[in-house]
Structures are given as C-alpha cells and as structure tokens.
Design a protein around this motif. Structure first.
Motif, PDB file in Angstrom:
ATOM      1  N   ARG A  50       0.872  -1.170   0.000  1.00  0.00           N
ATOM      2  CA  ARG A  50       0.000   0.000   0.000  1.00  0.00           C
ATOM      3  C   ARG A  50       0.912   1.223   0.000  1.00  0.00           C
ATOM      4  N   PRO A 103      -4.996   2.956  -3.414  1.00  0.00           N
ATOM      5  CA  PRO A 103      -4.419   1.890  -4.239  1.00  0.00           C
ATOM      6  C   PRO A 103      -3.646   0.850  -3.440  1.00  0.00           C
ATOM      7  N   THR A 105      -1.290  -2.807  -4.350  1.00  0.00           N
ATOM      8  CA  THR A 105      -0.691  -3.695  -5.341  1.00  0.00           C
ATOM      9  C   THR A 105      -0.325  -4.995  -4.643  1.00  0.00           C
ATOM     10  N   SER A 120       1.485 -10.049 -10.459  1.00  0.00           N
ATOM     11  CA  SER A 120       1.237  -8.777  -9.769  1.00  0.00           C
ATOM     12  C   SER A 120      -0.002  -8.139 -10.350  1.00  0.00           C
ATOM     13  N   SER A 122      -2.620  -4.413  -9.553  1.00  0.00           N
ATOM     14  CA  SER A 122      -2.996  -3.272  -8.725  1.00  0.00           C
ATOM     15  C   SER A 122      -4.509  -3.124  -8.713  1.00  0.00           C
TER      16      SER A 122
END
Length: 139
Positions: A50, A103, A105, A120, A122
């Motif tokens: 974060r 956001p 990720t 990965s 987001s």
C-alpha cells in the motif's frame, strides 16, 4: 520496512516453509501406497503493498497440505486450485465496493505444483482486491 528488505525477509521465510513442507512430506511419501499421481507441494509468497502507508503485509501460503503463515490457508489453497494456480484468471466476486481511492498492489511468487508463479496486480482499494482475489490476499 522498504520493499527490498521486506522481500528478502519474506523470501527467507518462504525458503524455510518449502524445506519444512518437503521434510514433512518425505516420510509420508515413503509409507504411502502408490496413487494416480503424486501431489507436489505448492508454496507462494504473497505480498500486499500500500504505497505511502506502513500497512504492507506478506504471508507464506503452502498448499498440499495447507499451511504457512496465511491465516486461512485452506480457503486460499482452494481459491488457487479452482484456477489451477493461474492467478490471472481469478474472477471478481460481484458485489458493492466504495469508490475510495486507496491503491493497493499485490504480488505472488513461488510455485504451483511444479510450475513457477510470478504475478502482480494493482487495485483501486482493498475492497476491490478482496472481491477480485477472495481469501488469497485476506491477511
């Protein structure tokens, strides 16, 4: 903790988890009757970033048998099994989420069965993350 140091620490934990899982399975494999196919233990390092906060988290998930540091390893392993370890095909659970922009990720590294996993993605906030990944990143 900066990402590089946290990743190094969690990678060490991942290595310990893999060795522990292998050591636990070796005696069972020697005594077990032949099956249709051996189950290869799966180990993933899961990481939540974060940006701009101190709320970054990591967990080790071991599947076959379920374990590691993940708080709900059984459900997380079932989530992975449904997509055969391919996190890119996880489907979002429909439901309401706020429009807050915070956001997050997430990363997953390791092995599902005998295949390497590097993934990965987001998300705009934690609610959307949990809708998209279920119990996998619920820690």
């Amino acid at each position: 903790m900066p990402f590089a140091r946290r990743a190094a620490a969690t990678a060490a934990a991942l290595a310990v988890a893999v060795l522990t899982a292998q050591a636990a399975l070796l005696p069972q494999a020697a005594q077990a009757a032949p099956r249709s196919g051996p189950e290869t233990p799966s180990v993933l390092l899961l990481d939540i970033d974060r940006p701009g906060t101190a709320e970054d988290r990591s967990a080790v998930l071991v599947c076959g048998p379920a374990g590691g540091t993940h708080p709900d390893a059984v459900t997380a392993c079932r989530t992975l099994a449904r997509v055969d370890g391919d996190l890119s095909v996880l489907s979002a659970d429909p439901g309401p989420c706020t429009f807050d922009y915070a956001p997050v990720t997430v990363h997953a590294w390791g092995f599902w069965q005998d295949r390497p996993v590097t993934w990965s993605k987001s998300y705009e906030n934690r609610c959307l993350l949990l809708r998209g990944t279920g119990a996998l990143f619920a820690f």
